[in-house]
Design an enzyme around this catalytic site. Structure first.
Site, PDB file in Angstrom:
ATOM      1  N   TYR A 186       0.870  -1.200   0.168  1.00  0.00           N
ATOM      2  CA  TYR A 186       0.031  -0.084   0.032  1.00  0.00           C
ATOM      3  C   TYR A 186       0.833   1.291   0.106  1.00  0.00           C
ATOM      4  O   TYR A 186       0.784   2.369   0.585  1.00  0.00           O
ATOM      5  CB  TYR A 186      -1.013   0.045   1.172  1.00  0.00           C
ATOM      6  CG  TYR A 186      -2.209  -0.757   0.960  1.00  0.00           C
ATOM      7  CD1 TYR A 186      -3.358  -0.171   0.379  1.00  0.00           C
ATOM      8  CD2 TYR A 186      -2.291  -1.938   1.198  1.00  0.00           C
ATOM      9  CE1 TYR A 186      -4.262  -0.977   0.030  1.00  0.00           C
ATOM     10  CE2 TYR A 186      -3.320  -2.970   1.053  1.00  0.00           C
ATOM     11  CZ  TYR A 186      -4.327  -2.311   0.253  1.00  0.00           C
ATOM     12  OH  TYR A 186      -5.624  -3.235   0.121  1.00  0.00           O
ATOM     13  N   TYR A 240     -14.270  -4.651   3.417  1.00  0.00           N
ATOM     14  CA  TYR A 240     -13.169  -4.857   3.096  1.00  0.00           C
ATOM     15  C   TYR A 240     -12.640  -6.235   3.494  1.00  0.00           C
ATOM     16  O   TYR A 240     -12.893  -6.296   4.937  1.00  0.00           O
ATOM     17  CB  TYR A 240     -12.138  -3.769   3.544  1.00  0.00           C
ATOM     18  CG  TYR A 240     -10.622  -4.173   3.224  1.00  0.00           C
ATOM     19  CD1 TYR A 240     -10.218  -4.172   1.889  1.00  0.00           C
ATOM     20  CD2 TYR A 240      -9.614  -4.725   4.344  1.00  0.00           C
ATOM     21  CE1 TYR A 240      -9.015  -4.638   1.494  1.00  0.00           C
ATOM     22  CE2 TYR A 240      -8.312  -5.297   3.877  1.00  0.00           C
ATOM     23  CZ  TYR A 240      -8.212  -4.951   2.595  1.00  0.00           C
ATOM     24  OH  TYR A 240      -6.869  -5.666   2.226  1.00  0.00           O
ATOM     25  N   LYS A 296      -5.052 -11.259  12.209  1.00  0.00           N
ATOM     26  CA  LYS A 296      -4.727 -10.169  12.943  1.00  0.00           C
ATOM     27  C   LYS A 296      -4.394 -10.468  14.326  1.00  0.00           C
ATOM     28  O   LYS A 296      -2.963 -10.550  14.657  1.00  0.00           O
ATOM     29  CB  LYS A 296      -5.753  -9.056  12.877  1.00  0.00           C
ATOM     30  CG  LYS A 296      -5.570  -8.504  11.569  1.00  0.00           C
ATOM     31  CD  LYS A 296      -6.148  -7.187  11.338  1.00  0.00           C
ATOM     32  CE  LYS A 296      -6.332  -6.458  10.007  1.00  0.00           C
ATOM     33  NZ  LYS A 296      -5.150  -5.883   9.285  1.00  0.00           N
TER      34      LYS A 296
HETATM   35  C1  LIG Z   1     -12.302  -7.296   8.187  1.00  0.00           C
HETATM   36  C2  LIG Z   1     -10.608  -7.619   7.382  1.00  0.00           C
HETATM   37  N1  LIG Z   1     -10.845  -8.904   6.832  1.00  0.00           N
HETATM   38  C3  LIG Z   1      -9.680  -9.262   6.065  1.00  0.00           C
HETATM   39  C4  LIG Z   1      -8.525  -8.617   6.192  1.00  0.00           C
HETATM   40  C5  LIG Z   1      -7.444  -9.053   5.574  1.00  0.00           C
HETATM   41  O1  LIG Z   1      -6.320  -9.154   6.383  1.00  0.00           O
HETATM   42  P1  LIG Z   1      -4.845  -9.672   6.007  1.00  0.00           P
HETATM   43  O2  LIG Z   1      -4.347  -8.198   5.928  1.00  0.00           O
HETATM   44  O3  LIG Z   1      -4.168 -10.087   7.151  1.00  0.00           O
HETATM   45  O4  LIG Z   1      -4.762 -10.365   4.672  1.00  0.00           O
HETATM   46  C6  LIG Z   1      -8.376  -7.381   6.840  1.00  0.00           C
HETATM   47  C7  LIG Z   1      -7.348  -6.405   6.843  1.00  0.00           C
HETATM   48  O5  LIG Z   1      -7.364  -5.200   7.087  1.00  0.00           O
HETATM   49  C8  LIG Z   1      -9.594  -6.956   7.451  1.00  0.00           C
HETATM   50  O6  LIG Z   1      -9.913  -5.740   7.922  1.00  0.00           O
END
Ligand SMILES: Cc1ncc(COP(=O)(O)O)c(C=O)c1O
Length: 443
Positions: free
Chosen positions: A39, A166, A288
């Site tokens: 990003y 997202y 996360k």
């Molecule tokens: C709700 C949600 N799902 C999936 C993801 C994707 O996670 P990753 O960045 O570990 O692939 C994110 C990342 O910000 C997220 O906020």
């Protein structure tokens, strides 16, 4: 073939000079020459800040300057950086069993972690499928939902998803995410989904009802970020709406996928947003904060009923998905240590952060540039007046201003948010609000 045979091919800029890595004492120069950051528009962004260590709420740059991590480094750091209990668990596990293929083999950290997660998740969820990150946790959920129907001989291949959602950056996760600047270049490769409105803007329950009436027999699953559309603008929506979505999907046998990659592990107040809303999804995605922010790990948790559609003597019903590092033992041990810390007075700290957000936001609320202030558990957010959306520059100026004052913020366009690690003190939270206030006054 010569370059001239490809007049429209990639511009032939000369390669940057190779470096004898071992001889270069300035590693930031190596980064500039050889690393491609996520990003990041390398043609427009300032150089990345070199970080050499971290502790608690702080990152320390190469000069030893502390930077308060008010966004938990993309929302992963739960209890604080380099937490000694997790560091110890990682070191201990690394010396015993660092990695093993997870097909045909298993290990104690994964089995115990699965059980410990299920102890804390809404009752009804019972199987944990491990992967590497949030996007893969979502990929697995979507693939599981689609194959669930196929394994039962029902032709349901439509997935519904929310506007402004997202769910990650892999193709399946992008497909169910909102279409926009992140997905534009890949639109031809994304599958079509039934798009439901953003629950903060329109009646999503009525829209789902309409979809069910028109195409219910085709609908395999609905995927949502429960209570908080995160990267799509930190939009907070109602538990009652989530319950209604659950009621309708259950009535029609449609699977509900809850993407708790952001909201899991106490971010919205209760340990999981679904648990707080008293909703049991069919599939739930985690990542996360799962390892407390130490190591990449994803988990897709499903009900036994979903699992049963795959368990069979027929090998074609297998969920053909797996990653090399699936259920890595070190990551699983980090996650177990992080879960133990969540039990240890963590709720009181989360409540204190929520209170500090409320008083901090109250201070900002009178400022004309501050719109739609909102708090949900350890998240606080507001919109900066002016151009909206991810490409708005409003937040970038605040980001630079804050960094100059030792605070890490990374607004999503004009949406400013705080999502600090749980070890942050009340004084530190107020310090962040002071920096924001100063920015608002000076700009
Ligand atoms: C709700 C949600 N799902 C999936 C993801 C994707 O996670 P990753 O960045 O570990 O692939 C994110 C990342 O910000 C997220 O906020």
């Amino acid at each position: 073939m010569t370059g001239s045979e490809h007049p429209k091919g990639p511009a032939s800029a000369p390669d940057p000079p190779r470096t004898r890595a071992a001889m270069d004492s300035d590693w930031t120069a190596l980064d500039e020459r050889h690393v491609w950051h996520p990003y990041t528009q390398h043609g427009a962004s300032p150089p990345p800040v070199p970080i050499v260590r971290a502790e608690g709420s702080y990152l320390f740059d190469a000069q030893g300057r502390p930077i308060l991590d008010a966004i938990s480094s993309w929302w992963v750091t739960l209890h604080g950086h380099a937490h000694p209990a997790i560091a110890e668990a990682v070191a201990q596990q690394a010396g015993v069993l660092e990695q093993v293929i997870f097909a045909g083999f298993t290990h104690e950290p994964a089995a115990r972690l699965a059980a410990e997660l299920l102890d804390r998740l809404p009752a009804g969820l019972n199987r944990v499928f491990f992967s590497d990150n949030g996007s893969t946790a979502v990929e697995v959920a979507v693939k599981t939902a689609l194959q669930y129907w196929r394994n039962q001989g029902e032709a349901r291949s439509l997935v519904a998803a929310l506007e402004n959602a997202y769910h990650g950056d892999t193709f399946g996760a992008m497909s169910v995410s909102a279409r926009g600047v992140f997905t534009e270049a890949f639109s031809d490769g994304l599958f079509e989904v039934a798009r439901l409105p953003d629950p903060t803007e329109e009646d999503v329950v009525a829209a789902l009802q309409e979809l069910l009436d028109a195409r219910g027999h085709e609908l395999a699953a609905l995927i949502v970020e429960p209570l908080l559309l995160g990267a799509g603008g930190m939009r907070v929506w109602e538990a009652g709406t989530l319950r209604e979505l659950r009621r309708l999907t259950r009535e029609r046998g449609v699977l509900l996928i809850a993407d708790e990659v952001l909201t899991g592990f106490g971010r919205t107040g209760p340990l999981f947003a679904c648990a707080g809303a008293e909703v049991v999804p069919d599939l739930l995605c985690l990542s996360k904060g799962l390892t407390g922010g130490f190591l990449p790990l994803g988990a897709t948790v499903s009900t036994e009923e979903v699992f049963r559609a795959f368990r069979s003597p027929d090998r074609r019903r297998t969920l053909f998905h797996g990653h090399s590092y699936t259920a890595n033992p070190i990551a699983c041990s980090a996650a177990r240590a992080s879960l133990a810390l969540l039990d240890d007075g963590c709720e009181a700290r989360r409540l204190a952060i929520e209170r500090d957000h409320r008083s901090g936001l109250a201070r900002l609320a009178g400022h004309s540039a501050v719109q739609r202030p909102r708090v949900l558990g350890t998240l606080a957010a507001f919109d900066l007046a002016g151009e909206e959306g991810y490409m708005s520059r409003a937040g970038t100026e605040l980001q630079r201003f804050a960094l100059d004052r030792g605070v890490l913020l990374r607004p999503l366009g004009n949406v400013v948010y705080l999502l600090p690690p749980y070890c942050i003190t009340g004084e530190e939270v107020q310090g962040v609000y002071q920096v924001i206030e100063q920015f608002l006054e000076e700009s």
